[in-house]
Motif scaffolding. Structure first.
Motif, short mmCIF file in Angstrom:
data_model
loop_
_atom_site.label_atom_id
_atom_site.label_comp_id
_atom_site.label_asym_id
_atom_site.label_seq_id
_atom_site.Cartn_x
_atom_site.Cartn_y
_atom_site.Cartn_z
N ARG A 1 0.83 -1.21 0.00
CA ARG A 1 0.00 0.00 0.00
C ARG A 1 0.86 1.25 0.00
O ARG A 1 0.56 2.24 -0.69
CB ARG A 1 -0.93 0.00 1.21
CG ARG A 1 -2.03 -1.06 1.16
CD ARG A 1 -2.96 -0.94 2.37
NE ARG A 1 -4.01 -1.94 2.35
CZ ARG A 1 -3.88 -3.17 2.84
NH1 ARG A 1 -2.72 -3.54 3.42
NH2 ARG A 1 -4.88 -4.03 2.78
N ASP A 2 1.94 1.20 0.78
CA ASP A 2 2.86 2.35 0.83
C ASP A 2 3.53 2.57 -0.53
O ASP A 2 3.65 3.71 -0.98
CB ASP A 2 3.92 2.12 1.90
CG ASP A 2 3.30 1.86 3.27
OD1 ASP A 2 3.07 2.82 4.00
OD2 ASP A 2 3.03 0.68 3.57
N TRP A 3 3.95 1.48 -1.15
CA TRP A 3 4.64 1.62 -2.43
C TRP A 3 3.70 2.10 -3.53
O TRP A 3 4.12 2.81 -4.45
CB TRP A 3 5.33 0.31 -2.82
CG TRP A 3 6.62 0.13 -2.09
CD1 TRP A 3 6.91 -0.78 -1.12
CD2 TRP A 3 7.80 0.92 -2.26
NE1 TRP A 3 8.20 -0.62 -0.67
CE2 TRP A 3 8.76 0.42 -1.34
CE3 TRP A 3 8.14 1.99 -3.07
CZ2 TRP A 3 10.05 0.95 -1.25
CZ3 TRP A 3 9.42 2.54 -2.97
CH2 TRP A 3 10.34 2.02 -2.07
N ILE B 1 5.03 5.35 -5.33
CA ILE B 1 5.26 5.34 -6.78
C ILE B 1 4.30 6.30 -7.48
O ILE B 1 4.68 7.01 -8.42
CB ILE B 1 5.10 3.90 -7.33
CG1 ILE B 1 6.23 3.02 -6.78
CG2 ILE B 1 5.14 3.89 -8.87
CD1 ILE B 1 6.08 1.54 -7.11
N GLY B 2 3.05 6.33 -7.00
CA GLY B 2 2.10 7.30 -7.55
C GLY B 2 2.57 8.73 -7.33
O GLY B 2 2.45 9.58 -8.23
N GLY B 3 3.12 8.99 -6.15
CA GLY B 3 3.65 10.32 -5.86
C GLY B 3 4.82 10.68 -6.74
O GLY B 3 4.97 11.83 -7.19
N PHE B 4 5.67 9.70 -7.04
CA PHE B 4 6.84 9.94 -7.90
C PHE B 4 6.39 10.37 -9.30
O PHE B 4 6.86 11.39 -9.83
CB PHE B 4 7.68 8.67 -7.97
CG PHE B 4 8.85 8.76 -8.92
CD1 PHE B 4 9.98 9.46 -8.58
CD2 PHE B 4 8.79 8.14 -10.16
CE1 PHE B 4 11.06 9.55 -9.46
CE2 PHE B 4 9.85 8.22 -11.04
CZ PHE B 4 10.99 8.92 -10.69
N GLN C 1 4.81 12.58 -2.59
CA GLN C 1 5.79 13.04 -3.56
C GLN C 1 7.14 13.31 -2.89
O GLN C 1 8.20 12.93 -3.42
CB GLN C 1 5.28 14.31 -4.26
CG GLN C 1 4.10 14.08 -5.18
CD GLN C 1 3.50 15.36 -5.71
OE1 GLN C 1 3.67 16.43 -5.11
NE2 GLN C 1 2.78 15.28 -6.83
N ARG C 2 7.12 13.94 -1.74
CA ARG C 2 8.37 14.22 -1.02
C ARG C 2 9.05 12.94 -0.58
O ARG C 2 10.28 12.81 -0.70
CB ARG C 2 8.08 15.12 0.19
CG ARG C 2 7.70 16.55 -0.17
CD ARG C 2 7.77 17.47 1.05
NE ARG C 2 6.83 17.06 2.08
CZ ARG C 2 5.56 17.48 2.15
NH1 ARG C 2 5.10 18.31 1.23
NH2 ARG C 2 4.77 17.08 3.13
#
Length: 294
Positions: free
Chosen positions: A74-76, A80-83, A97-98
């Motif tokens: 879930r974290d990844w 990855i979505g934030g990236f 994102q940060r």
């Protein structure tokens, strides 16, 4: 030289546990076969250039990384979505994102160093006596780090669930500090020095709590362990992997299961406990190992 199924399962389980426990998987993968002796010492040597053990360890690394990915999936997904959203929008605003860019920057130093020096460190230092000495040193680092660590500077943040709250706190770590924490993984190229252990100590030194330092350590370790395995996957299908594919599968399954249980245990353990027991264990194991293999 080959690898038997008992060797594969034992070393696979050992890898899964010790890669995430702050006690050094590489140090144990060198010391245990040397202490057992006989065929184990001959077959399971990381310093031998053409040993199938090197190809075998590739499968174990990939399996360990997959266990981490499953536990933190879930974290990844969020990271990855934030990236990709930060690339699309050309800005870094949200905590996801940060955190994504923090992990990228923190991984670069160990990635470059590993590509340049991993082979040298393994062939020169990947022997029982240096591994025992570095394991003892790892214990000293854990104990000293616990003694001089800064108290948690990032206050708890409510809302969004425990995992999301921790990731929000981690995203507030500065890029410079995050890179310093990630750079601690370079020490894990030395057999006997634990990746998770030195990364946690670096995190504690920058004001993280044990819970946050452990979580950040596991997130940082995932791409490094996975990349280290994937880059050497061709070895599994070359001469080094010939005749041991079944053993690789057996060892990888053992590593995957043990790694998943290990990270599940440790994320709860560090909510209330410290690195001190692991430090004492490493000092004792390193000293005993040094006596037995010297």
């Amino acid at each position: 030289m080959s690898i038997t199924y008992p060797e594969a399962i034992v070393i696979g389980a050992l890898q899964g546990v010790t890669e995430l426990f702050p006690v050094s998987s590489l140090g144990h993968s060198i010391l245990v076969p040397a202490i057992v002796g006989g065929r184990w010492a001959r077959d399971l040597s990381v310093s031998t250039p053409e040993s199938p053990y090197l190809a075998f360890l590739v499968g174990l690394h990939v399996a360990t990384a997959l266990a981490l990915l499953l536990f933190f999936w879930r974290d990844w997904v969020r990271i990855i979505g934030g990236f990709f959203s930060s690339i699309r929008d050309r800005r870094v605003d949200s905590s996801d994102q940060r955190l994504a860019w923090l992990i990228v920057l923190a991984t670069i130093p160990v990635g470059i160093t590993g590509l340049l020096l991993e082979h040298t460190f393994r062939t020169v230092l990947g022997k029982p006596v240096p591994a025992a000495m570095f394991l003892l040193l790892n214990g000293v680092i854990l104990l000293i780090g616990e003694r001089v660590r800064r108290r948690a500077a990032l206050e708890p943040e409510s809302g969004g669930g425990a995992a999301v709250a921790v990731d929000r706190r981690l995203s507030r770590v500065g890029y410079r500090e995050g890179t310093l924490i990630g750079s601690a993984q370079i020490l894990a190229l030395l057999p006997g020095i634990s990746r998770s252990g030195v990364t946690m100590i670096a995190g504690l030194g920058r004001g993280l709590s044990h819970t946050d330092a452990a979580r950040f350590s596991f997130l940082l370790a995932t791409p490094v362990i996975f990349a280290a395995g994937v880059l050497k996957i061709p070895d599994l299908f070359g001469p080094l992997g010939s005749g041991i594919h079944g053993q690789v599968l057996a060892g990888s399954l053992a590593a995957f299961g043990c790694a998943y249980l290990a990270v599940r245990f440790l994320t709860r353990y560090f909510e209330t406990r410290t690195l001190v027991p692991f430090g004492l264990y490493c000092i004792a194991a390193g000293a005993v190992g040094l006596v037995l293999v010297a």
